[in-house]
Write an enzyme that holds these catalytic residues in place. Structure first.
Site, short mmCIF file in Angstrom:
data_model
loop_
_atom_site.label_atom_id
_atom_site.label_comp_id
_atom_site.label_asym_id
_atom_site.label_seq_id
_atom_site.Cartn_x
_atom_site.Cartn_y
_atom_site.Cartn_z
N SER A 94 5.43 19.88 -32.99
CA SER A 94 6.74 19.41 -32.56
C SER A 94 6.80 17.89 -32.48
O SER A 94 6.63 17.21 -33.49
CB SER A 94 7.09 20.06 -31.20
OG SER A 94 8.41 19.79 -30.82
N ASP A 240 9.76 19.14 -35.71
CA ASP A 240 10.05 20.50 -36.17
C ASP A 240 11.52 20.86 -36.02
O ASP A 240 11.90 22.00 -36.24
CB ASP A 240 9.16 21.53 -35.47
CG ASP A 240 9.49 21.69 -33.99
OD1 ASP A 240 10.00 20.73 -33.39
OD2 ASP A 240 9.20 22.77 -33.44
N ASP A 242 13.61 21.28 -33.57
CA ASP A 242 14.16 22.19 -32.56
C ASP A 242 14.82 21.43 -31.42
O ASP A 242 15.31 22.03 -30.46
CB ASP A 242 13.11 23.17 -32.03
CG ASP A 242 11.99 22.49 -31.25
OD1 ASP A 242 11.91 21.25 -31.25
OD2 ASP A 242 11.19 23.22 -30.64
#
Length: 445
Positions: A94, A240, A242
């Site tokens: 992430s 990533d 998100d």
């Protein structure tokens, strides 16, 4: 052995998170989560293909059919898992620095794992690493490993457009920061297909530059670029994709609290905010709570971590929640936080309102000055917060009703996070530094 944190397994690739561990985790996941198929995605880190091969081998050795999605955002994996009704795995650390990597697992249907499932996975992983795990399938029983042709990513993109009613966002100009990460190709395509004029920065991944002075963890360059290009909005994804942070036309950061507040008010006006309730973590600014209260919107607090937000959304039936860091979950649309979905829905609000993002953010809430100091530890110290309780109480007494103190361990790194809100930035910094010094003293660092 690595243990599960608030967002899967994470550590230094090839040191903490090794191919051997990834292979064993694939086997453990196949046994605990079940199913005869799985989808796997990854971000742009150099260690990604290595871990992808090992993880896929682990699944295949247990007879599972593996579909490799390649470099895709984490929400694409969750979407594919939901569409196919199978478990999923994302290889990404992430927002962490490039040397780290991680493996985030989704249950069948794209849902986050429960604490019980993670406990079972840890136990099975320990068993496999210790004993080899016994018999495995042979011959035609061995699982297959195939690469998706892009169909699943296209289906995800199509559903993103449907989430905003297929409306055109033509007339909006955006500078998009992809953090040299997993959405470097897909994100510009999605926004342009919606009619947005897009200038892309930090979308040239080379395997080592993910999150490097880019993306939601380092938005300064994007803030300058928005002003330089005269854009309406800046959008910063993480590695990533998100999470999402926004920038208004003046170059001012619009954090996750503001984004959630804007979406909540818009949803409330449309009758799409069940029970006039949102979910936020304890890190959300006091100003967010005050802004929601003015609108008659109830805020449910959770521990830090999007998994806890998801659990609260499921428990209460609320549709919207998230974190100040930019994880925004729209549970009536997606099973997980989704930076691209957040970007489209935020732009849709701006477009329909016909007002600058700055105005919408100012109307939604006013942040109290907030300071966050991270203190890195040599090792995890489970008793540290208990020993720090007196120092925290003293800080709270000094601030009274004018501020807030929160001290907590990171769920993914050996850090203690000290957060202070106060009437002025100077006061917040002073109290945060005092508490951070107390952490260092007690931890001996």
């Amino acid at each position: 052995m690595l243990s599960f944190g608030t967002d899967g397994v994470r550590g230094v690739a090839n040191q903490d998170l090794t191919p051997e561990l990834a292979l064993a985790l694939g086997r453990a996941s196949a046994r605990v989560l079940g199913g005869d198929a799985v989808v796997i995605g990854r971000d742009t880190r150099r260690s990604g293909p290595m871990l992808e091969a090992a993880l896929a081998a682990g699944y295949a050795s247990e007879g599972v059919a593996v579909t490799l999605l390649g470099v895709v955002p984490t929400p694409t994996v969750a979407h594919a898992a939901a569409a196919l009704g199978v478990p999923g795995a994302m290889i990404s650390a992430s927002h962490n620095p490039f040397p780290d990597n991680g493996i985030k697992l989704f249950a069948a249907g794209g849902a986050k794992l429960s604490d019980e499932a993670e406990d079972q996975l840890e136990a099975e992983l320990a068993h496999l690493l210790g004993s080899g795990g016994g018999d495995r399938p042979t011959g035609a029983g061995v699982g297959t490993v195939t690469a998706d042709d892009g169909r699943l990513a296209r289906a995800y993109a199509d559903d993103l457009h449907r989430a905003v009613g297929g409306r055109s966002l033509q007339g909006l100009s955006v500078v998009l920061d992809c953090a040299h990460g997993a959405a470097s190709v897909l994100a510009p395509e999605v926004l342009r297909a919606a009619g947005v004029e897009v200038t892309v920065v930090h979308a040239d991944p080379d395997g080592v530059n993910i999150n490097d002075d880019a993306g939601s963890t380092s938005p300064a360059a994007l803030q300058r670029a928005v002003v330089d290009h005269g854009a309406d909005v800046g959008l910063a994804l993480d590695g990533d994709a998100d999470r999402l942070l926004a920038i208004d036309a003046d170059g001012t950061l619009v954090d996750g609290d503001h984004v959630i507040a804007i979406l909540a008010i818009d949803r409330q006006a449309q009758g799409r905010l069940p029970d006039d309730t949102v979910v936020a973590t304890v890190m959300s600014n006091l100003g967010f709570r005050q802004g929601m209260a003015r609108r008659g919107i109830t805020v449910i607090d959770t521990k830090v971590g999007d998994r806890y937000v998801l659990e609260a959304l499921a428990r209460t039936g609320a549709a919207l929640g998230g974190e100040q860091s930019g994880h925004v979950i729209q549970a009536d649309i997606a099973t997980t936080g989704d930076g691209l979905l957040t970007a489209l829905t935020l732009l849709d609000v701006v477009h329909r309102a016909g007002r600058p993002l700055a105005d919408l953010a100012a109307d939604a809430m006013t942040s109290l000055p907030q300071v966050l100091v991270n203190v890195r530890l040599d090792r995890r110290d489970p008793d540290l917060l208990e020993r720090l309780a007196g120092d925290v109480a003293d800080a709270e007494a000094r601030l009274g009703d004018e501020g807030r103190v929160l001290v907590r361990p990171s769920g993914t790194e050996p850090l203690i996070r000290v957060m202070v809100e106060a009437p002025t930035a100077e006061r917040a910094q002073q109290e945060a530094d005092t508490l951070a010094d107390a952490v260092r003293r007690l931890a001996g660092v």
